[in-house]
Design a protein around this motif. Structure first.
Motif, PDB file in Angstrom:
ATOM      1  N   GLN A  12       0.849  -1.201   0.000  1.00  0.00           N
ATOM      2  CA  GLN A  12       0.000   0.000   0.000  1.00  0.00           C
ATOM      3  C   GLN A  12       0.873   1.235   0.000  1.00  0.00           C
ATOM      4  O   GLN A  12       1.624   1.481   0.954  1.00  0.00           O
ATOM      5  N   LEU A  13       0.769   1.991  -1.085  1.00  0.00           N
ATOM      6  CA  LEU A  13       1.510   3.254  -1.201  1.00  0.00           C
ATOM      7  C   LEU A  13       0.496   4.387  -1.005  1.00  0.00           C
ATOM      8  O   LEU A  13      -0.678   4.132  -0.781  1.00  0.00           O
ATOM      9  N   GLU A  14       0.960   5.638  -1.143  1.00  0.00           N
ATOM     10  CA  GLU A  14       0.035   6.735  -0.851  1.00  0.00           C
ATOM     11  C   GLU A  14      -1.110   6.840  -1.851  1.00  0.00           C
ATOM     12  O   GLU A  14      -2.236   7.139  -1.487  1.00  0.00           O
ATOM     13  N   THR A  15      -0.844   6.581  -3.127  1.00  0.00           N
ATOM     14  CA  THR A  15      -1.926   6.733  -4.114  1.00  0.00           C
ATOM     15  C   THR A  15      -2.198   5.453  -4.910  1.00  0.00           C
ATOM     16  O   THR A  15      -2.933   5.489  -5.894  1.00  0.00           O
ATOM     17  N   SER A  52      -7.286   9.964  -6.056  1.00  0.00           N
ATOM     18  CA  SER A  52      -6.745  11.019  -5.184  1.00  0.00           C
ATOM     19  C   SER A  52      -6.351  10.404  -3.853  1.00  0.00           C
ATOM     20  O   SER A  52      -6.766   9.294  -3.507  1.00  0.00           O
ATOM     21  N   LYS A  53      -5.561  11.160  -3.096  1.00  0.00           N
ATOM     22  CA  LYS A  53      -5.133  10.676  -1.776  1.00  0.00           C
ATOM     23  C   LYS A  53      -6.280  10.731  -0.773  1.00  0.00           C
ATOM     24  O   LYS A  53      -6.255  10.084   0.267  1.00  0.00           O
ATOM     25  N   LYS A  54      -7.277  11.584  -1.071  1.00  0.00           N
ATOM     26  CA  LYS A  54      -8.361  11.824  -0.102  1.00  0.00           C
ATOM     27  C   LYS A  54      -9.315  10.629  -0.008  1.00  0.00           C
ATOM     28  O   LYS A  54      -9.537   9.925  -0.995  1.00  0.00           O
ATOM     29  N   SER A  55      -9.931  10.442   1.148  1.00  0.00           N
ATOM     30  CA  SER A  55     -10.958   9.409   1.292  1.00  0.00           C
ATOM     31  C   SER A  55     -12.166   9.846   0.484  1.00  0.00           C
ATOM     32  O   SER A  55     -12.469  11.045   0.428  1.00  0.00           O
ATOM     33  N   LYS A 101     -18.575   7.123  -5.670  1.00  0.00           N
ATOM     34  CA  LYS A 101     -18.003   5.920  -6.295  1.00  0.00           C
ATOM     35  C   LYS A 101     -16.604   6.243  -6.788  1.00  0.00           C
ATOM     36  O   LYS A 101     -16.435   7.146  -7.615  1.00  0.00           O
ATOM     37  N   VAL A 102     -15.618   5.519  -6.263  1.00  0.00           N
ATOM     38  CA  VAL A 102     -14.244   5.829  -6.660  1.00  0.00           C
ATOM     39  C   VAL A 102     -13.858   4.961  -7.849  1.00  0.00           C
ATOM     40  O   VAL A 102     -14.080   3.748  -7.835  1.00  0.00           O
ATOM     41  N   LYS A 103     -13.311   5.619  -8.851  1.00  0.00           N
ATOM     42  CA  LYS A 103     -12.903   4.858 -10.039  1.00  0.00           C
ATOM     43  C   LYS A 103     -11.438   4.464  -9.880  1.00  0.00           C
ATOM     44  O   LYS A 103     -10.556   5.323  -9.823  1.00  0.00           O
TER      45      LYS A 103
END
Ligand SMILES: NC(=O)C1=CN([C@@H]2O[C@H](COP(=O)(O)OP(=O)(O)OC[C@H]3O[C@@H](n4cnc5c(N)ncnc54)[C@H](OP(=O)(O)O)[C@@H]3O)[C@@H](O)[C@H]2O)C=CC1
Ligand SMILES: O=C1OC[C@@H](O)[C@H](O)[C@H]1O
Length: 373
Positions: free
Chosen positions: A264-267, A289-292, A298-300
């Protein structure tokens, strides 16, 4: 194969499963894997019985350039053979120390199977002898030389996904008698644990030879009822500024999981395929993005699968480590940069601590009980 390349002359110690796999790969033509600068020849095979050594030669070497290898009814005969430059040790764990020591004292370079030794004290003694006698010494961590190991490191160290936050790595294999025998150093940690550690160290130390010990190690072992060795082990390792890793080695279940490692990296996350000891692909999952994500969003995720096969013409994948040994010895290097003794020391140090915390039983093997119990 270049006709001017001087072959490295190997003595094989033990005729068991892994010695057979290794030797089959060792005698493949290096030019078929773009390794024309090296050449390998098996000149002696040592076993506890000369019949077994002869059978090994008949089955594995008889149609190769190594067909004239000498069958030896003891390991000592291989160590004493003037036609041997380097010894491959494929005996059970608790014999690695004695066998490697005897080979070094006889003036031979050594490639020894994993786990290198039973504990760090033994490994340190071997390193001391190798350095005093100016001999090459390496643990046979074959995965370090696989195409995927370089490809994943390239992604991780590119910096494009930020720093490592966590690593989660697991190996599961069905147990065999050897793997649960206390006198042979059996148990999931010593037998399977080197693979999660390799996956972890490859991502933590770009130079492959960091001397930094972890800042904390927490271990847990589940005993195997019949013999008392660990049926599974889980350990958490942390390095300052390098994130935390959770590793598991288990002989209790064998599941066809989809991945052996999650970095797990930052992005992004990098998921390495199974099996942990010989993966041939990985997937990069990139977050936008780094943000939650906000509630309901829905995150792509962008998924890219990268194939990293062991090339056709190569064998099972054990020959790359042999090429490294040949190059190091040819160039007068006493240690591999890619598979350094410092990294093997970290592995043994972590295992010592996990066994201490997990209350691994005292072994009856020659190596004696783990120090500190
Ligand atoms: N890198 C890798 O992928 C792998 C590495 N390994 C490592 O290789 C080592 C050997 O494993 P593996 O080949 O599976 O084991 P095996 O049991 O198949 O072979 C071990 C061999 O060691 C010799 N030996 C000497 N003393 C003993 C003894 N007391 N009991 C049993 N065997 C003895 C025997 O050879 P002989 O009779 O000829 O003397 C035997 O055939 C282990 O340390 C293991 O961790 C194992 C599997 C995969
Ligand atoms: O080193 C190993 O890798 C492959 C496994 O099958 C084996 O049990 C183990 O010793």
């Amino acid at each position: 194969m270049s006709s001017t390349t001087k072959p490295l002359r190997w003595g094989i110690i033990a005729t068991g499963a892994i010695a057979q796999h290794f030797t089959k790969d060792l005698i493949l033509d290096p030019s078929k894997r773009d390794a024309s600068d090296v050449q390998h020849l098996v000149t002696a095979v040592g076993s506890r019985s000369v019949a077994s050594a002869q059978k090994f030669i008949d089955n594995i070497l008889s149609s190769s350039d190594s067909k004239d290898a000498k069958p030896c009814g003891s390991y000592a005969d291989v160590f004493a053979d003037p036609n041997v430059d380097v010894v491959y040790i494929g005996t059970p764990h608790t014999m690695h120390y004695d066998n490697t020591k005897d080979a070094l004292l006889a003036g031979k370079h050594v490639l020894c199977e994993k786990p290198f030794t039973f504990d760090l004290a033994e490994l340190d003694e071997l390193i001391k002898i190798a350095r005093e006698k100016k001999l090459f010494l390496m643990e046979a961590v074959w995965t370090r030389f696989h195409p995927i190991a370089y490809a994943v490191q390239k992604e991780v160290f590119s910096g494009k996904y930020g720093k490592i936050q966590r690593i989660n790595t697991i190996i599961e294999r069905e147990l065999t008698d050897r793997m649960v025998a206390p006198e042979l150093g059996g148990g999931a940690l010593l037998d399977l644990g080197p693979y999660p550690m390799t996956m972890l160290l490859l991502q933590q130390h770009p130079d492959n030879k960091s001397h930094a010990s972890p800042s904390s190690i927490t271990g847990h072992m589940v005993p195997y009822a019949r013999t008392g060795v660990d049926a599974s082990s889980t350990w958490i390792v942390e390095w300052k500024d390098l994130g935390v890793a959770v590793c598991t080695a288990s002989m209790t279940t064998v599941m066809s999981l989809e991945r052996s490692v999650i970095i797990q990296l930052e992005t992004a996350e990098i998921h390495i395929d199974f099996p942990t000891y010989r993966p041939e692909g990985f997937t990069i999952l990139e977050r936008p993005s780094k943000k939650s994500p906000s509630e309901g969003e829905k995150v792509k995720i962008k998924r890219t699968h990268v194939d990293c096969p062991i090339p056709k013409g190569a064998g099972r994948g054990m020959e790359y480590q042999a090429d490294e040994v040949a190059r190091c010895i040819r160039d007068g290097r006493l240690e591999s940069e890619r598979c350094s003794l410092a990294e093997s020391r970290i592995v043994m140090h972590v295992f010592d601590e996990v066994r201490k915390q997990g209350k691994y039983p005292v072994t009856e093997g020659k190596a004696g009980p783990p120090k500190g119990l």
